[in-house]
Design an enzyme around this catalytic site. Sequence first.
Site, short mmCIF file in Angstrom:
data_model
loop_
_atom_site.label_atom_id
_atom_site.label_comp_id
_atom_site.label_asym_id
_atom_site.label_seq_id
_atom_site.Cartn_x
_atom_site.Cartn_y
_atom_site.Cartn_z
N HIS A 268 0.83 -1.20 0.00
CA HIS A 268 0.00 0.00 0.00
C HIS A 268 0.87 1.26 0.00
O HIS A 268 0.73 2.13 -0.86
CB HIS A 268 -0.91 -0.03 1.24
CG HIS A 268 -1.80 1.16 1.38
ND1 HIS A 268 -3.13 1.13 1.04
CD2 HIS A 268 -1.56 2.42 1.82
CE1 HIS A 268 -3.68 2.32 1.26
NE2 HIS A 268 -2.74 3.12 1.74
N GLU A 269 1.77 1.33 0.96
CA GLU A 269 2.61 2.54 1.07
C GLU A 269 3.56 2.67 -0.12
O GLU A 269 3.89 3.78 -0.53
CB GLU A 269 3.37 2.55 2.40
CG GLU A 269 2.49 2.50 3.67
CD GLU A 269 1.47 3.65 3.77
OE1 GLU A 269 1.73 4.76 3.26
OE2 GLU A 269 0.39 3.42 4.39
N HIS A 272 1.85 4.62 -2.74
CA HIS A 272 1.92 6.06 -2.47
C HIS A 272 3.29 6.62 -2.84
O HIS A 272 3.41 7.66 -3.48
CB HIS A 272 1.69 6.33 -0.97
CG HIS A 272 0.25 6.31 -0.55
ND1 HIS A 272 -0.72 7.09 -1.14
CD2 HIS A 272 -0.39 5.63 0.45
CE1 HIS A 272 -1.89 6.88 -0.54
NE2 HIS A 272 -1.73 5.99 0.42
N GLU A 298 -4.62 7.90 -3.09
CA GLU A 298 -5.06 6.63 -2.52
C GLU A 298 -5.36 5.61 -3.61
O GLU A 298 -5.20 4.41 -3.40
CB GLU A 298 -6.29 6.88 -1.64
CG GLU A 298 -6.72 5.71 -0.79
CD GLU A 298 -5.77 5.41 0.37
OE1 GLU A 298 -4.83 6.19 0.61
OE2 GLU A 298 -5.97 4.37 1.03
#
Lengths: 504, 504
Positions: A268-269, A272, A298
Amino acid sequence: MATKDDLEFIYEVQKEASLIGNAASLLQWDLETYMPKKGIEDRSEQLAILSKLVHEMIIDDKLWAALKRLMKSAVLKKLTPKDRLVVTRLHKGVEKSRKVPTKFVTDYTKFQAICGEKWKIAREKNKFAIFAPYLEKMIKFKKQKIKYINLPGHPYNTLLDSFEEGMTVKQLKPIFEKLKPELVRLLKDIKSTKQYKRQKKTLKGRFPEEGQQAISDWIYPQIIREKDISRIDKSTHPFTVSLGTQDTRFTTRFDDKDPLSSFTGTVHESGHALYDLNLPQKYAHTTLHDAPSFGLHESQSRFWENIMSRSESFANVLFTQFKKGFPTQMKGVKLKDFYHELNFVKPSLIRVEADEVTYCLHIILRFELELALIEGRLKVKDLPAEWNRQMKAMLGVTPKTDALGVLQDVHWSCGYFGYFPTYALGTIYASQLFAQMKKDIPGLERKFGKLQFVPIINWLKKHVHSKGDTIRADDIIKKTCGKGLDVDAYVSYLRTKYKKIYGF
Amino acid sequence: MATKDDLEFIYEVQKEASLIGNAASLLQWDLETYMPKKGIEDRSEQLAILSKLVHEMIIDDKLWAALKRLMKSAVLKKLTPKDRLVVTRLHKGVEKSRKVPTKFVTDYTKFQAICGEKWKIAREKNKFAIFAPYLEKMIKFKKQKIKYINLPGHPYNTLLDSFEEGMTVKQLKPIFEKLKPELVRLLKDIKSTKQYKRQKKTLKGRFPEEGQQAISDWIYPQIIREKDISRIDKSTHPFTVSLGTQDTRFTTRFDDKDPLSSFTGTVHESGHALYDLNLPQKYAHTTLHDAPSFGLHESQSRFWENIMSRSESFANVLFTQFKKGFPTQMKGVKLKDFYHELNFVKPSLIRVEADEVTYCLHIILRFELELALIEGRLKVKDLPAEWNRQMKAMLGVTPKTDALGVLQDVHWSCGYFGYFPTYALGTIYASQLFAQMKKDIPGLERKFGKLQFVPIINWLKKHVHSKGDTIRADDIIKKTCGKGLDVDAYVSYLRTKYKKIYGF
């Protein structure tokens, strides 16, 4: 003053503000990762002074005068497209900032760091009452900010706008009102299946941190392919932050009973971080060197986390890594079960651990509570009870403690009201990007399993990252996918995927 | 303006400057510990902008006007002692800073970060030529700074004064001229002994990092006894930095062939950190919240490193820790040999690994080279040859590579000319403090071996740390030990200790 001088001046101010902003981001990163606890008091003052400096730079009359001269249509139309964008975007931001007094910014920033610490303590001690007075004060700050900026329509619009420019309660409410029953219906369908009734965890026992770390260290350089421009650390609440155009950092956390959560957290990160690192260098240290919205940001993390890393194709290669890292714990675990566990749907208490189907219900809960708090319909002291009531109504589960309920997220302690909805928007955008990417990249899903990420990264860079903050998020999606925010596309993505998994 | 307003204003400026300085220190700490390599370009600009901001704050005419009003004798004499000290010290600092243009500060800070990176590369590649053009530019910056500030006497005085206020070439030269032959003589005496001729390492083999880390983690909380106010990390060159009144950090490095060096490194930096953390809270965010000189700061690190941690009494308890941490490697090693190895005297190439007897000779070498560079008697291109020549003449050893010679220290790459002498001053001060402490604390040396550090810490706090920057370093020593800087006391300390060890 000559246009050339004005331009030079506004670029210089942006650069200085951006560099000081970087320093503030490092103070924040350090606070979450390595700072000795007792550093907090000085830290909150350090953050406050940097915020104050940036704010003063931005609201300075000299900057405002230069921008007003540049905004004259005769001047504006002669500028290069990039300069014109910078001028108009910056003008808009400065106009908004000039409504907020410096003293408010300083007081708020100081309070923010302390409020964050109180939340941590309250969560550790599992006692909402410790946090309540600070949350009340935070809401007062938010209401004051709304008064200063005062965007049209619902008061909450001002808060939303900080994260999702242009988004309003009027637009958002119908989106969530449409999404909520669809998710509830899908959840009901899933819960009715045999597969659901007999689902149980196959990943059992303890998964030591080193093994999880190794898997994290294996996947993240597949997504962030350039060396020496990023790093990963540990923190209570995973986050990504950029401290320069070539220095983006993110964090993860390890739970030795749940190795999938640190893995998906890292992915997830990484999504980003990839966005930030791919922002065009030509926009460095200008207002354009950013994503247009938190929702679009996101969409990138959710694409990598949900769509790539929970795919059937990728589950294969992840399964191999898990068997390598945890030979004992993985003994007897079948690939099919592993893939299923990666996509378990199950109403649960914690947002960041929620599956794709229930996740947005957690968001809708928070949105409705924030709205009630801002409108004054809900008092802080009644928040835990209301949280628990709605959790029960929507998801059928009730937190036994505040730490598992109302205290679970860091956001309110940072004053991030209006932030949660962007998680849902990003999740929806991600499904739309995926649908389009499938058309553009032949054999896309097979590539997930072969770790052939380069064409995917290039596609995302071309359609999303390279735009910087030059056009609105929704327009990027419209231009790329043929349609703006599309709840139907998202529901259809979920139905297709989970029908196959649960066979309803 | 009223005196009260002036006072409030100067305290506010000091606080803001101090907080921004903290942020800059974090940028620096991070650069040395965790920053991804490619972050360096933005980092140098981030540091430059913060330096610029602080410099602009300090040289601001409004501050200068307030200080001039406060410095009027009629006003000054009515102030509280603390305010009077703050005003006079700040006035002196501001007067000096106002001589340096902001552009110089920004250019210099930007260059400093880049020069540091070039030094790292040169050292890694073992090639002075990579670093030479940057060192030349750095010396130009230094000469320019001398022109701006222009203290009386030797040009080098301006550089010295940044680290050891009031120190001059005229004072320092005779000190070193007296010390040098004494050390050479002592070294000769030691080298003539049987003990010297048969000395050889008993700590052999590899000492894994974890074991060294454990010893480091064991000793440092004995010195820094308060929790949650400090941390230790790894970096190429160990250092200590304060990021707030309750957040002091230091670093160490591990060499698996030399476990004593990481241990003494940790103890050394702990001594620095203890000083910073014991500075009086009442002086926080003022110019008084500092040590009066780098030399006095160094006296603290040297006290803990040389006098405490290399003492016979402490060697006992350290020996036990080593046997616990490295049972295999320590097999057959005797306490007597361990203590001796902790105090091996042997001319060597690397300053930070030098023993107590030869250490100051390394400093004298650097002082003489700096003086020659600043006076223009020595060219940068001739520096490595001159370094090697003097090493041979003074210590009888010649570096085979630049990394083992002229490139070993970080200081010149940071522009820290005038810094090295403070290491010698601190070493001398430490021996004087020890002599006095022995009189004041009965059984002092026995306490070393029992880890009874509290009375020692309190003594140091009372006589040194608690003074902040209110009186000159030499006056602190005079007041505490009855005499200012005293080369004889130092030589006598060394002679007594090493006579016992080597038996000459």
